[in-house]
Scaffold this active site. Structure first.
Site, mmCIF file in Angstrom:
data_model
loop_
_atom_site.group_PDB
_atom_site.id
_atom_site.type_symbol
_atom_site.label_atom_id
_atom_site.label_comp_id
_atom_site.label_asym_id
_atom_site.label_seq_id
_atom_site.Cartn_x
_atom_site.Cartn_y
_atom_site.Cartn_z
ATOM 1 N N HIS A 252 -72.859 87.443 -7.727
ATOM 2 C CA HIS A 252 -74.113 86.682 -7.832
ATOM 3 C C HIS A 252 -74.495 86.685 -9.310
ATOM 4 C CE1 HIS A 252 -74.906 86.425 -3.545
ATOM 5 N NE2 HIS A 252 -74.657 87.706 -3.419
ATOM 6 N N GLU A 281 -69.304 86.521 -2.518
ATOM 7 C CA GLU A 281 -70.620 85.888 -2.347
ATOM 8 C C GLU A 281 -70.984 85.066 -3.585
ATOM 9 O OE1 GLU A 281 -73.614 88.750 -1.146
ATOM 10 O OE2 GLU A 281 -72.222 89.765 0.199
HETATM 11 O O1 9MR Z 1 -78.155 85.233 1.977
HETATM 12 C C1 9MR Z 1 -78.752 86.260 2.746
HETATM 13 C C2 9MR Z 1 -80.218 85.903 3.009
HETATM 14 O O2 9MR Z 1 -80.313 84.774 3.857
HETATM 15 C C3 9MR Z 1 -80.934 87.080 3.611
HETATM 16 O O3 9MR Z 1 -82.323 86.793 3.652
HETATM 17 C C4 9MR Z 1 -80.686 88.320 2.793
HETATM 18 C C5 9MR Z 1 -81.333 89.498 3.446
HETATM 19 O O4 9MR Z 1 -81.034 90.688 2.868
HETATM 20 O O5 9MR Z 1 -79.292 88.567 2.662
HETATM 21 C C6 9MR Z 1 -78.653 87.551 1.984
HETATM 22 O O6 9MR Z 1 -77.297 87.876 1.795
HETATM 23 C C7 9MR Z 1 -77.028 89.022 1.009
HETATM 24 C C8 9MR Z 1 -75.730 89.600 1.514
HETATM 25 O O7 9MR Z 1 -75.812 89.834 2.892
HETATM 26 C C9 9MR Z 1 -75.389 90.887 0.781
HETATM 27 N N1 9MR Z 1 -75.389 90.695 -0.654
HETATM 28 C C10 9MR Z 1 -76.564 90.043 -1.223
HETATM 29 C C11 9MR Z 1 -76.811 88.726 -0.478
HETATM 30 C C12 9MR Z 1 -77.944 87.970 -1.145
HETATM 31 O O8 9MR Z 1 -79.138 88.690 -1.059
#
Ligand code: 9MR
Length: 464
Positions: A252, A281
């Site tokens: 990210h 991701e």
């Molecule tokens: O993209 C995900 C978002 O919709 C959720 O609200 C969030 C909750 O914690 O998680 C996001 O995905 C995460 C992923 O599961 C783990 N790494 C970080 C990602 C971005 O926050």
């Protein structure tokens, strides 16, 4: 628990998200025109989608998918056309599948898995043991009970999906940010101690020996205290025979957390421990050519590491990114391909249609690859890279087809001629068009969109 993330953002719960969405810039007509012009692209020997281009390099190219968007026609068709792997964005997390102890609900995750299976896509399982999106009852358990609950959760969920998952993120984000390299506080860490990670991996292997077992984290993309700590854990696991097959690098990126200059070296040092590495991701804040360059560099880094088995972007159109007001993905809110898309496709060796070696004299060939380098509200810049094949060429010619009512306002590094429709511009060199074998040059143009941001169709390059 406090997490001093240098990313400047933290995972939020979906229900608390205030999604600020930009007004849609284009109507349906523009989108259909964009789709049309792409389908007009001529036959190409370079693959013309992300998934197919990655497959040609022995990799997958995936997207995080939300079950509640699958019913949206453009979402599903973009997923099905461009990607050959999926990761459920939230649907396999602990709170989604086991909100109540020992009562499992797989309905949303099943929807994604069956969609993917129907299209022959790989599925990454995300995630089994994580401090976040964890129902309250888990944190309330005493150590012995928590151990039972953790192992039961892993076993139940992996058994449900046995044989259907390419790789599982068995443990997610177990290390702190900052310079300590310490473990992050969580119910698992605090009550079970350091051994919980290895226990989770052993339980996972017993549950589905066919799935690759990954450790996944963020801010581990370059060499730093956090990635060193993960590296040491993986090295120790490999030495002691703890089952681990892969490490996921979330990637990210934003201006506070740019693509590190040692990204490839970091992937390589993990691969050298005897694990696969995956970019799990990916999203990169920004727009235009800067964003495109960053995306291209990430793809090139993965391709340069033979054990980098695939890349997943964290969403499809910008409007569904977890970064609620950002534009970090490959497709804009109307599913138009952004310059970042073009850069990824080019880095994967794909082509929107101009990659076909054209016929020339004496076996000379050339290819033409398109990138959108900049976008404004009323216009964008396109750039075409012309590359000579395995023999030197003395000239080249590339047709560029626009979608009406778009018009080219200016061009550079080439001499254009227009057909009578005014939509097809054939570009030839300015003066000497000689290129040595494998050498390249570029030409560019500005397109006034007049309401359509459709991508130009680049025809086959003809060499002389
Ligand atoms: O993209 C995900 C978002 O919709 C959720 O609200 C969030 C909750 O914690 O998680 C996001 O995905 C995460 C992923 O599961 C783990 N790494 C970080 C990602 C971005 O926050």
């Amino acid at each position: 628990m406090i997490d001093n993330s240098p990313r400047g953002f933290e995972p939020e719960r979906p229900q608390f998200r205030a999604r600020v969405r930009k007004a849609l810039a284009l109507g349906t007509a523009g989108v259909l025109a964009a789709a049309g012009v792409l389908s007009l692209a001529g036959s190409a020997n370079a693959a013309s989608t992300l998934g197919a281009s990655a497959a040609a390099k022995g990799r997958y190219f995936g997207a995080a998918v939300a079950a509640n968007h699958l019913g949206e026609a453009q979402y599903a068709s973009t997923l099905d056309t461009e990607f050959n792997a999926v990761t459920p964005e939230n649907e396999m997390k602990w709170d989604a599948v086991e909100g109540t102890r020992n009562s499992f609900n797989y309905s949303s995750a099943d929807q994604i898995v069956s969609h993917a299976q129907g299209k022959g896509m790989k599925v990454r399982g995300h995630t089994l043991v994580w401090y976040s999106q964890l129902p309250g009852w888990v944190g309330g358990l005493a150590a012995a009970d928590l151990r039972t609950a953790m192992n039961n959760h892993i076993t139940q969920v992996m058994s449900h999906y046995k044989g259907k998952i390419y790789a599982w993120d068995v443990v997610n984000e177990a290390f702190q940010d900052g310079s300590s390299g310490a473990r992050r506080s969580s119910p698992f860490q605090d009550k079970l101690g350091n051994g919980y990670i290895e226990e989770a991996f052993r339980t996972a292997r017993a549950a589905d020996s066919g799935a690759k077992l990954c450790y996944n984290d963020y801010n581990t993309d370059g060499q730093n205290a956090k990635s060193n700590a993960v590296y040491n854990m993986v090295k120790d696991f490999k030495q002691r025979g703890v089952p681990i097959d892969c490490v996921g690098f979330q990637s990210h990126f934003n201006s506070n957390s740019p693509v590190p200059s040692d990204y490839q070296a970091n992937l390589q040092r993990f691969a050298d421990l005897g694990v696969d590495v995956q970019i799990t991701e990916l999203d990169i804040e920004g727009s235009g050519s800067a964003q495109a360059t960053n995306y291209g560099n990430v793809v090139k880094a993965c391709l340069a590491v033979s054990r980098c088995t695939g890349i997943t972007v964290w969403g499809i159109p910008d409007k569904y990114s977890w970064r609620s007001s950002g534009t970090p993905l490959l497709f804009d809110n109307n599913y138009n391909k952004k310059p970042a898309y073009d850069a990824v496709l080019a880095a994967l060796g794909g082509s929107t249609g101009g990659g076909t070696p054209g016929g020339g004299t004496g076996g000379a060939t050339c290819t033409a690859t398109y990138t959108r380098t900049d976008s404004w509200s009323d216009r964008y810049n396109g750039q075409v890279t012309v590359r000579a094949g395995s023999s030197a060429i003395t000239g080249w010619s590339v047709p560029v087809t626009l979608t009406s009512p778009q018009k080219v306002s200016t061009t550079w590094n080439g001499t254009p001629s227009w057909d009578t429709s005014g939509n097809v511009m054939t570009m030839k060199p300015n003066g000497n068009g000689s290129l040595a074998a494998g050498a390249s040059t570029t030409f560019g143009f500005t397109v006034m969109t007049n309401g359509s941001t459709a991508t130009p169709s680049i025809g086959a390059c003809t060499a002389s």
